[in-house]
Design a protein around this motif. Structure first.
Motif, PDB file in Angstrom:
ATOM      1  N   SER A 123      35.316  27.702  40.770  1.00  0.00           N
ATOM      2  CA  SER A 123      35.566  27.584  39.330  1.00  0.00           C
ATOM      3  C   SER A 123      35.871  26.138  38.949  1.00  0.00           C
ATOM      4  CB  SER A 123      36.732  28.485  38.917  1.00  0.00           C
ATOM      5  OG  SER A 123      36.425  29.846  39.111  1.00  0.00           O
ATOM      6  N   TYR A 124      36.623  25.467  39.793  1.00  0.00           N
ATOM      7  CA  TYR A 124      36.979  24.063  39.548  1.00  0.00           C
ATOM      8  C   TYR A 124      35.717  23.197  39.501  1.00  0.00           C
ATOM      9  CZ  TYR A 124      39.363  19.551  40.181  1.00  0.00           C
ATOM     10  OH  TYR A 124      39.818  18.255  40.037  1.00  0.00           O
ATOM     11  N   ASP A 125      34.834  23.382  40.462  1.00  0.00           N
ATOM     12  CA  ASP A 125      33.586  22.617  40.503  1.00  0.00           C
ATOM     13  C   ASP A 125      32.747  22.865  39.253  1.00  0.00           C
ATOM     14  OD1 ASP A 125      34.036  21.336  42.910  1.00  0.00           O
ATOM     15  OD2 ASP A 125      33.096  22.920  44.108  1.00  0.00           O
ATOM     16  N   LEU A 126      32.612  24.124  38.871  1.00  0.00           N
ATOM     17  CA  LEU A 126      31.804  24.461  37.707  1.00  0.00           C
ATOM     18  C   LEU A 126      32.413  23.908  36.415  1.00  0.00           C
ATOM     19  CD1 LEU A 126      30.871  28.176  38.524  1.00  0.00           C
ATOM     20  CD2 LEU A 126      29.363  26.179  38.601  1.00  0.00           C
ATOM     21  N   LEU A 127      33.726  23.775  36.417  1.00  0.00           N
ATOM     22  CA  LEU A 127      34.421  23.321  35.217  1.00  0.00           C
ATOM     23  C   LEU A 127      34.357  21.799  35.052  1.00  0.00           C
ATOM     24  CD1 LEU A 127      36.180  24.418  32.872  1.00  0.00           C
ATOM     25  CD2 LEU A 127      38.182  23.939  34.306  1.00  0.00           C
ATOM     26  N   PHE A 128      34.738  21.079  36.085  1.00  0.00           N
ATOM     27  CA  PHE A 128      34.905  19.636  35.958  1.00  0.00           C
ATOM     28  C   PHE A 128      33.742  18.800  36.493  1.00  0.00           C
ATOM     29  CE2 PHE A 128      39.395  21.166  36.081  1.00  0.00           C
ATOM     30  CZ  PHE A 128      39.737  20.768  34.798  1.00  0.00           C
ATOM     31  N   ASP A 129      32.884  19.390  37.290  1.00  0.00           N
ATOM     32  CA  ASP A 129      31.792  18.624  37.886  1.00  0.00           C
ATOM     33  C   ASP A 129      30.423  18.990  37.340  1.00  0.00           C
ATOM     34  OD1 ASP A 129      33.622  17.311  39.491  1.00  0.00           O
ATOM     35  OD2 ASP A 129      33.457  18.771  41.118  1.00  0.00           O
ATOM     36  N   ARG A 130      30.394  19.806  36.307  1.00  0.00           N
ATOM     37  CA  ARG A 130      29.124  20.231  35.729  1.00  0.00           C
ATOM     38  C   ARG A 130      29.074  19.769  34.280  1.00  0.00           C
ATOM     39  NH1 ARG A 130      26.341  26.120  36.588  1.00  0.00           N
ATOM     40  NH2 ARG A 130      24.600  25.890  35.133  1.00  0.00           N
ATOM     41  N   GLY A 131      28.376  18.708  34.031  1.00  0.00           N
ATOM     42  CA  GLY A 131      28.375  18.103  32.707  1.00  0.00           C
ATOM     43  C   GLY A 131      29.446  17.029  32.606  1.00  0.00           C
ATOM     44  N   ARG A 132      29.375  16.266  31.534  1.00  0.00           N
ATOM     45  CA  ARG A 132      30.287  15.139  31.351  1.00  0.00           C
ATOM     46  C   ARG A 132      31.444  15.434  30.411  1.00  0.00           C
ATOM     47  NH1 ARG A 132      25.837  10.253  30.501  1.00  0.00           N
ATOM     48  NH2 ARG A 132      24.980  10.298  32.618  1.00  0.00           N
ATOM     49  N   ALA A 133      31.358  16.476  29.640  1.00  0.00           N
ATOM     50  CA  ALA A 133      32.359  16.740  28.604  1.00  0.00           C
ATOM     51  C   ALA A 133      33.760  16.903  29.178  1.00  0.00           C
ATOM     52  CB  ALA A 133      31.975  17.977  27.802  1.00  0.00           C
TER      53      ALA A 133
END
Length: 245
Positions: free
Chosen positions: A61-71
């Motif tokens: 979940s952490y990877d998908l949240l903070f490492d996917r996209g720049r927002a």
């Protein structure tokens, strides 16, 4: 400031060691005087909720949240300078501030990685901490509102940092701007970001700034002309407030 060390760990990649330290983390949060009762309660709830998850699910979940996209990037200069050439110099300047203040970076992360930035601040005076958190308060608010918009509990971490900064922020203005943004973490958005683009020799140089303040805006960033923002000020390392540290 011990609470900043705790927040730094909570905002970093979830680990088995972090989960094992749950009781210690909760105890520190409950005893801190730097947070309001509301933010203490929310942060304790966050710790309990995070550590109750399966570690692998939490990491995914952490990877998908903070490492996917720049927002939701945890790199400060991603939001300030984007891809402009000013970003590299800002990295050098920040690293020099770390070194001048005796902070050794034993990490492979870039110096503007927010958990690392918080680790540095945790060793400074309360006045220094408030000023430097205040410098990025507009970014913390933006990240919090983007997380709230995605109904993600990580928003309470940024709310706690805003509380420590002592800054008053116009949350409604930022929230309204966030609602107008296009998500950059969808499959379609990621594909579009990586698609080959036509090379044009009449395009402006990458380092050109699009605003008078010198901050380069992107389609995933809040418009600095719409939201009351102050560019991050990297204070002189030899300023009076940091002397003797």
């Amino acid at each position: 400031m011990l609470i900043l060390k705790v927040i730094s760990r909570l905002l970093d990649y979830p680990t088995v060691e972090l989960f094992a330290a749950k009781d210690e983390l909760v105890a520190i949060v409950e005893k801190t005087d730097e947070l309001s009762q509301k933010n203490r309660t929310e942060l304790v709830d966050f710790i309990c909720q995070l550590t109750s998850r399966d570690i692998f699910d939490a990491q995914e979940s952490y990877d998908l949240l903070f490492d996917r996209g720049r927002a939701l990037s945890l790199l400060l200069f991603e939001h300030v300078h984007g891809e402009s050439r000013d970003r590299g110099q800002a990295m050098v300047d920040l690293m020099n501030v770390y070194k001048t203040n005796g902070f050794e970076v034993n990490s492979s992360q870039l110096p503007d990685y927010i958990p690392l930035y918080l680790e540095f601040l945790s060793e400074q005076t309360p006045e220094f901490i408030e000023e430097w958190l205040g410098d990025i308060c507009h970014l913390l608010t933006m990240l919090s509102e983007r997380l709230i918009d995605r109904e993600c509990y990580y928003s309470v971490i940024f709310d706690a940092l805003i509380d420590i900064s002592g800054q008053e922020v116009d949350r409604k203005e930022v929230a309204d701007a966030v609602k107008q943004e296009e998500r950059d973490d969808t499959v379609e958005a990621i594909d579009k970001e990586w698609e080959d683009k036509e090379i044009r020799f009449d395009d402006p140089m990458v380092g050109d700034c699009s605003s008078a303040s010198g901050i380069q805006s992107s389609k995933n960033s809040l418009d600095p002309n719409t939201v009351h923002q102050v560019p991050i000020k990297w204070h002189d390392a030899d300023a009076a407030e940091v002397s003797g540290l």
